[in-house]
Scaffold this motif. Structure first.
Motif, mmCIF file in Angstrom:
data_model
loop_
_atom_site.group_PDB
_atom_site.id
_atom_site.type_symbol
_atom_site.label_atom_id
_atom_site.label_comp_id
_atom_site.label_asym_id
_atom_site.label_seq_id
_atom_site.Cartn_x
_atom_site.Cartn_y
_atom_site.Cartn_z
ATOM 1 N N UNK A 1 0.495 -23.216 -6.904
ATOM 2 C CA UNK A 1 1.936 -23.208 -6.699
ATOM 3 C C UNK A 1 2.481 -21.778 -6.771
ATOM 4 N N UNK A 2 3.503 -21.535 -6.009
ATOM 5 C CA UNK A 2 4.094 -20.198 -5.949
ATOM 6 C C UNK A 2 4.682 -19.793 -7.296
ATOM 7 N N UNK A 3 4.495 -18.521 -7.572
ATOM 8 C CA UNK A 3 5.100 -17.930 -8.770
ATOM 9 C C UNK A 3 5.702 -16.595 -8.343
ATOM 10 N N UNK A 4 7.029 -16.555 -8.245
ATOM 11 C CA UNK A 4 7.682 -15.422 -7.587
ATOM 12 C C UNK A 4 8.257 -14.383 -8.547
ATOM 13 N N UNK A 5 7.785 -14.374 -9.786
ATOM 14 C CA UNK A 5 8.306 -13.398 -10.741
ATOM 15 C C UNK A 5 7.366 -12.218 -10.977
ATOM 16 N N UNK A 6 6.176 -12.270 -10.408
ATOM 17 C CA UNK A 6 5.201 -11.204 -10.624
ATOM 18 C C UNK A 6 5.223 -10.215 -9.454
ATOM 19 N N UNK A 7 5.416 -8.944 -9.755
ATOM 20 C CA UNK A 7 5.321 -7.890 -8.746
ATOM 21 C C UNK A 7 4.145 -6.963 -8.993
ATOM 22 N N UNK A 8 3.576 -7.003 -10.216
ATOM 23 C CA UNK A 8 2.494 -6.090 -10.584
ATOM 24 C C UNK A 8 1.396 -6.820 -11.348
ATOM 25 N N UNK A 9 0.168 -6.617 -10.905
ATOM 26 C CA UNK A 9 -1.006 -7.044 -11.662
ATOM 27 C C UNK A 9 -1.850 -5.803 -11.962
ATOM 28 N N UNK A 10 -2.671 -5.925 -12.997
ATOM 29 C CA UNK A 10 -3.611 -4.837 -13.262
ATOM 30 C C UNK A 10 -4.922 -5.103 -12.516
ATOM 31 N N UNK A 11 -5.558 -6.217 -12.788
ATOM 32 C CA UNK A 11 -6.734 -6.669 -12.052
ATOM 33 C C UNK A 11 -6.412 -8.008 -11.394
ATOM 34 N N UNK A 12 -6.917 -8.209 -10.190
ATOM 35 C CA UNK A 12 -6.764 -9.477 -9.488
ATOM 36 C C UNK A 12 -8.151 -9.889 -8.998
#
Length: 321
Positions: free
Chosen positions: A40-51
């Motif tokens: 499901x979409x989660x639209x509050x994240x703009x930055x990850x460290x590792x993906x």
């Protein structure tokens, strides 16, 4: 709320994921979920460290982080059989490392032209991949570029503005040309351009000046011309030229002064003439020429020093200069 790391892994029966409340800058890992179909979409994240996204065989699209702009360390995608696209990469403007491999259905990779801080890219063994484009504006200092064994890859247009790369390896693809590195001046370590069976020209490296270790041009069997390294002055390791079945002469090393290790010219079946090493003064180890139909000449007029051996094998050489 997850502060540092969110891991969905090794869940054999997991079919969907509703992401929890995530903080920017966390590590996100979704791997080894063979029945996972929906995130499901989660639209509050703009930055990850590792993906880290691996072995999720039923996911076809990465559309659950629509506002993602940064992956500050590495992005690692591997063995996702039904993944069709990675369009979210068009919006990524800050990332250090990209690795995408063994995604059988992936057709294209488009990178933002405004990516900053990118140091490493590995794109390998993606069976249906036909194009990799983007990242053509900024003058990045790239550590490693590996474009390997993408059997249908016929378009590579990345890093038009890059001047320095540490390691460059483009091998086992279906490219007919590699013309995107026209501003590349220095390769600090190894440069491998091998086993690209549809490559017809070495155009695109006219401004290359130095290779810190080895330059391997091997088994690009359809190359018809060899005159494209006119500014190259220094190869601190070996120069290997092997497995060219349609070239009759080797030219274009007009400025080459020094080879630190071996000069190996082997298994070039139609090669008649080895010329235009007019400035070459020193070969640090061995000059080895074998299994070439060199019936006219091999020209090294200014060569003063060979560190170890000089060997000729299986040639039809008539004139030796």
């Amino acid at each position: 709320s997850v502060k540092n790391r969110c891991n969905f892994g090794d869940n054999k029966n997991l079919k969907s994921i509703q992401l929890p409340s995530l903080n920017n800058g966390i590590d996100l890992a979704i791997k080894n979920n063979p029945k996972l179909k929906l995130i499901y979409k989660f639209d509050k994240i703009s930055t990850l460290r590792h993906f880290h996204f691996e072995n999720n065989s039923l996911i076809s699209e990465i559309n659950f982080l629509p506002k993602l702009k940064e992956v500050t360390e590495f992005l690692y995608f591997n063995n996702c059989d039904k993944l069709l696209n990675v369009k979210f990469l068009e919006n990524i403007t800050n990332i250090k490392s990209i690795s995408i491999s063994k995604c059988k259905k992936l057709l294209s990779i488009i990178l933002s032209n405004n990516i900053k801080n990118l140091e490493s890219i590995n794109i390998s063994q993606n069976e249906e991949l036909t194009s990799i484009v983007g990242c053509n504006v900024l003058k990045l200092d790239i550590q490693n570029v590996n474009i390997l064994a993408n059997k249908k890859l016929n378009e590579l247009n990345i890093f038009n503005s890059v001047e320095n790369i540490n390691n460059l390896n483009i091998s086992g693809n279906s490219l007919s040309k590699v013309s995107c590195f026209q501003n590349l001046k220095n390769i600090s370590n190894n440069f491998d351009l091998t086993d690209n069976r549809k490559l017809i020209t070495y155009d695109g490296f006219e401004n290359l000046i130095s290779v810190g270790k080895h330059l391997r041009l091997e088994y690009n069997t359809e190359v018809t011309e060899f005159n494209n390294f006119k500014k190259l002055k220094y190869i601190n390791g070996a120069l290997n030229i092997s497995g060219h079945y349609k070239i009759d002469s080797i030219n274009g090393f007009d400025s080459l002064l020094y080879i630190g290790n071996n000069l190996m010219i082997t298994d070039n079946h139609e090669l008649l003439r080895i010329g235009n090493f007019p400035q070459l003064k020193e070969i640090g180890s061995t000059l080895f020429i074998s299994h070439c139909d060199v019936s006219n000449e091999a020209t090294f007029l200014n060569l003063h020093k060979i560190g170890k051996d000089f060997s000729l094998h299986s040639l039809n050489l008539k004139e030796n200069h």
